[in-house]
Design a protein around this motif. Structure first.
Motif, PDB file in Angstrom:
ATOM      1  N   SER A  19      38.218  16.535  -9.799  1.00 12.49           N
ATOM      2  CA  SER A  19      38.659  16.339  -8.424  1.00 12.49           C
ATOM      3  C   SER A  19      37.560  15.681  -7.596  1.00 12.49           C
ATOM      4  O   SER A  19      37.831  14.820  -6.757  1.00 12.49           O
ATOM      5  N   GLY A  20      36.309  16.080  -7.844  1.00 13.54           N
ATOM      6  CA  GLY A  20      35.193  15.446  -7.153  1.00 13.54           C
ATOM      7  C   GLY A  20      35.071  13.983  -7.520  1.00 13.54           C
ATOM      8  O   GLY A  20      34.811  13.121  -6.668  1.00 13.54           O
ATOM      9  N   PHE A  21      35.263  13.691  -8.796  1.00 19.42           N
ATOM     10  CA  PHE A  21      35.248  12.314  -9.284  1.00 19.42           C
ATOM     11  C   PHE A  21      36.334  11.499  -8.577  1.00 19.42           C
ATOM     12  O   PHE A  21      36.071  10.401  -8.058  1.00 19.42           O
ATOM     13  N   ALA A  22      37.541  12.044  -8.526  1.00 20.25           N
ATOM     14  CA  ALA A  22      38.652  11.347  -7.888  1.00 20.25           C
ATOM     15  C   ALA A  22      38.361  11.073  -6.422  1.00 20.25           C
ATOM     16  O   ALA A  22      38.571   9.953  -5.928  1.00 20.25           O
ATOM     17  N   GLY A  23      37.877  12.077  -5.711  1.00 15.74           N
ATOM     18  CA  GLY A  23      37.592  11.903  -4.291  1.00 15.74           C
ATOM     19  C   GLY A  23      36.530  10.851  -4.041  1.00 15.74           C
ATOM     20  O   GLY A  23      36.652  10.018  -3.125  1.00 15.74           O
ATOM     21  N   PRO A  38      26.559   5.862  -9.363  1.00 12.73           N
ATOM     22  CA  PRO A  38      26.052   5.765 -10.735  1.00 12.73           C
ATOM     23  C   PRO A  38      26.110   7.070 -11.506  1.00 12.73           C
ATOM     24  O   PRO A  38      26.022   7.051 -12.740  1.00 12.73           O
ATOM     25  N   LYS A  39      26.288   8.202 -10.828  1.00 14.23           N
ATOM     26  CA  LYS A  39      26.339   9.461 -11.577  1.00 14.23           C
ATOM     27  C   LYS A  39      27.572   9.537 -12.479  1.00 14.23           C
ATOM     28  O   LYS A  39      27.618  10.331 -13.419  1.00 14.23           O
ATOM     29  N   ASP A 113      22.242  20.507 -15.548  1.00 14.78           N
ATOM     30  CA  ASP A 113      23.087  19.318 -15.604  1.00 14.78           C
ATOM     31  C   ASP A 113      24.520  19.752 -15.347  1.00 14.78           C
ATOM     32  O   ASP A 113      24.866  20.931 -15.523  1.00 14.78           O
ATOM     33  N   ILE A 114      25.354  18.797 -14.953  1.00 12.45           N
ATOM     34  CA  ILE A 114      26.729  19.134 -14.612  1.00 12.45           C
ATOM     35  C   ILE A 114      27.580  19.423 -15.841  1.00 12.45           C
ATOM     36  O   ILE A 114      28.608  20.091 -15.763  1.00 12.45           O
ATOM     37  N   SER A 164      13.656   6.982 -14.618  1.00  9.73           N
ATOM     38  CA  SER A 164      13.581   6.290 -13.327  1.00  9.73           C
ATOM     39  C   SER A 164      14.734   6.709 -12.433  1.00  9.73           C
ATOM     40  O   SER A 164      15.162   5.963 -11.552  1.00  9.73           O
ATOM     41  N   THR A 165      15.239   7.933 -12.627  1.00  7.73           N
ATOM     42  CA  THR A 165      16.425   8.391 -11.900  1.00  7.73           C
ATOM     43  C   THR A 165      16.192   8.442 -10.402  1.00  7.73           C
ATOM     44  O   THR A 165      17.107   8.175  -9.617  1.00  7.73           O
ATOM     45  N   LEU A 166      14.978   8.792  -9.972  1.00  4.91           N
ATOM     46  CA  LEU A 166      14.719   8.833  -8.535  1.00  4.91           C
ATOM     47  C   LEU A 166      15.017   7.475  -7.900  1.00  4.91           C
ATOM     48  O   LEU A 166      15.474   7.409  -6.759  1.00  4.91           O
ATOM     49  N   GLY A 167      14.776   6.405  -8.640  1.00  2.00           N
ATOM     50  CA  GLY A 167      15.033   5.068  -8.113  1.00  2.00           C
ATOM     51  C   GLY A 167      16.498   4.775  -7.901  1.00  2.00           C
ATOM     52  O   GLY A 167      16.844   3.825  -7.187  1.00  2.00           O
ATOM     53  N   ASN A 168      17.395   5.562  -8.506  1.00  3.32           N
ATOM     54  CA  ASN A 168      18.833   5.368  -8.299  1.00  3.32           C
ATOM     55  C   ASN A 168      19.299   5.889  -6.947  1.00  3.32           C
ATOM     56  O   ASN A 168      20.418   5.593  -6.525  1.00  3.32           O
ATOM     57  N   PHE A 169      18.447   6.677  -6.289  1.00  2.91           N
ATOM     58  CA  PHE A 169      18.780   7.194  -4.967  1.00  2.91           C
ATOM     59  C   PHE A 169      18.335   6.200  -3.888  1.00  2.91           C
ATOM     60  O   PHE A 169      17.274   5.578  -3.999  1.00  2.91           O
TER      61      PHE A 169
END
Length: 323
Positions: A19-23, A38-39, A113-114, A164-169
């Motif tokens: 549901s979160g993905f859909a929203g 990107p998540k 992790d999710i 380098s995940t911080l760079g995705n923010f």
């Protein structure tokens, strides 16, 4: 919701995650310019494609960070209190964390992790290889507040955020994440974090436009996922991957470009695309050592130590919570 979407919901009931993905998808594609988070790259297929990306000759971050963790492991270990609990935000493959666990005297490891199934599988392997280590997986969105296991309540906490995940923010999101991590880890918190550095633009371009086309498949896979999980009707062949360097913002941008005028339907909503219109799927910010130190300071942390490779392609930092 139209009849197709209602039927989809009946045959594949949406859990909270879907549901979160859909929203997010509906909201992001309703914006101008269109975007996707990107998540959502990392379903099973996306995760496998990313693992392929990490060993491509053009893609330097993974092997360079691993080199730093190996060559500077003793120095990193010297910054960490004995018996601390290691909390990894966005735990993935265990290659990097194993390097820390082998060098440092951790009493517990908390991968966050999710994906609960993925976490439990990884935790089982670590328990076999590190029988004296308490492993307590937490299924949660690491970008939002979550509770740490009661078993580590009395132990010093060290966060781990490699890659380098911080760079995705976006910068404000990076500050919010670092603030949140500091609050979650608590008083006396420390963190080991990987940060990609500014460098020759051709190197950056090649890293995100590999000759084998794996990054393109990785980028396009998010459309495949929308079709599968949300009943979308994207014609994936009608979009192309493009990565460009935005010099002003110090970031690589990944886009999906519509090859023609088209309309896509997702959960009863129509989204029109002009020829050449973009869906912005990811930004990857690159930092100088000084700019990252400022970001950390603005987020409640101080840089205790920093390590880079010989060519200063990538950096690893030991942070301590500021007073």
């Amino acid at each position: 919701m139209n009849l197709h979407a209602a039927a989809l919901a009946q045959t594949h009931p949406f859990d909270e995650q879907t549901s979160g993905f859909a929203g997010d998808v509906i909201g992001d594609l309703s914006q101008f310019p269109k975007r996707l988070s990107p998540k959502y790259f990392y379903d099973a297929a996306g995760s496998e494609l990313f693992e392929q990306i990490t060993v491509l000759p053009e893609y330097y971050p993974t092997r360079t960070e691993l080199g730093i963790l190996r060559s500077r492991g003793d120095e990193i270990a010297a910054t960490i209190p004995k018996g601390a609990a290691l909390v990894e935000f966005g735990a993935g493959a265990t290659t990097k964390v194993r390097l820390l666990l082998e060098r440092c005297d951790f009493s517990a490891y908390v991968p966050v992790d999710i994906s609960g199934d993925f976490l439990n599988a990884q935790a089982s392997g670590l328990r076999k290889d590190f029988p004296d280590l308490g492993v307590y997986p937490v299924a949660a969105d690491f970008t939002a507040p979550f509770d740490l296991p009661a078993e580590i309540a009395d132990q010093p906490k060290v966060g781990f955020f490699p890659g380098s995940t911080l760079g995705n923010f976006e910068p404000h999101e990076a500050r919010a994440f670092l603030h949140s991590a500091r609050d979650i880890l608590g008083e006396g918190a420390q963190m080991i974090i990987g940060v990609d550095l500014e460098k020759n633009e051709r190197v950056l371009y090649d890293a995100y436009n590999d000759a084998a086309g794996v990054t393109a498949k990785f980028n396009l896979n998010v459309l495949v996922r929308i079709n599968r999980e949300l009943g979308g009707n994207f014609d994936v062949s009608a979009f192309m991957h493009r990565s460009v360097y935005n010099r002003e913002r110090h970031r690589i941008e990944m886009h999906l470009i519509s090859k023609r005028a088209q309309s896509v339907r997702i959960l009863g909503r129509n989204f029109s695309f002009r020829p050449g219109e973009s869906i912005h799927t990811e930004s990857s910010y690159k930092y100088s050592l000084d700019r990252f130190a400022v970001l950390a300071r603005e987020s409640g942390w101080s840089v205790r130590e920093s390590w880079t490779d010989r060519d200063q392609m990538f950096s690893v930092h030991a942070l301590v919570a500021s007073d």
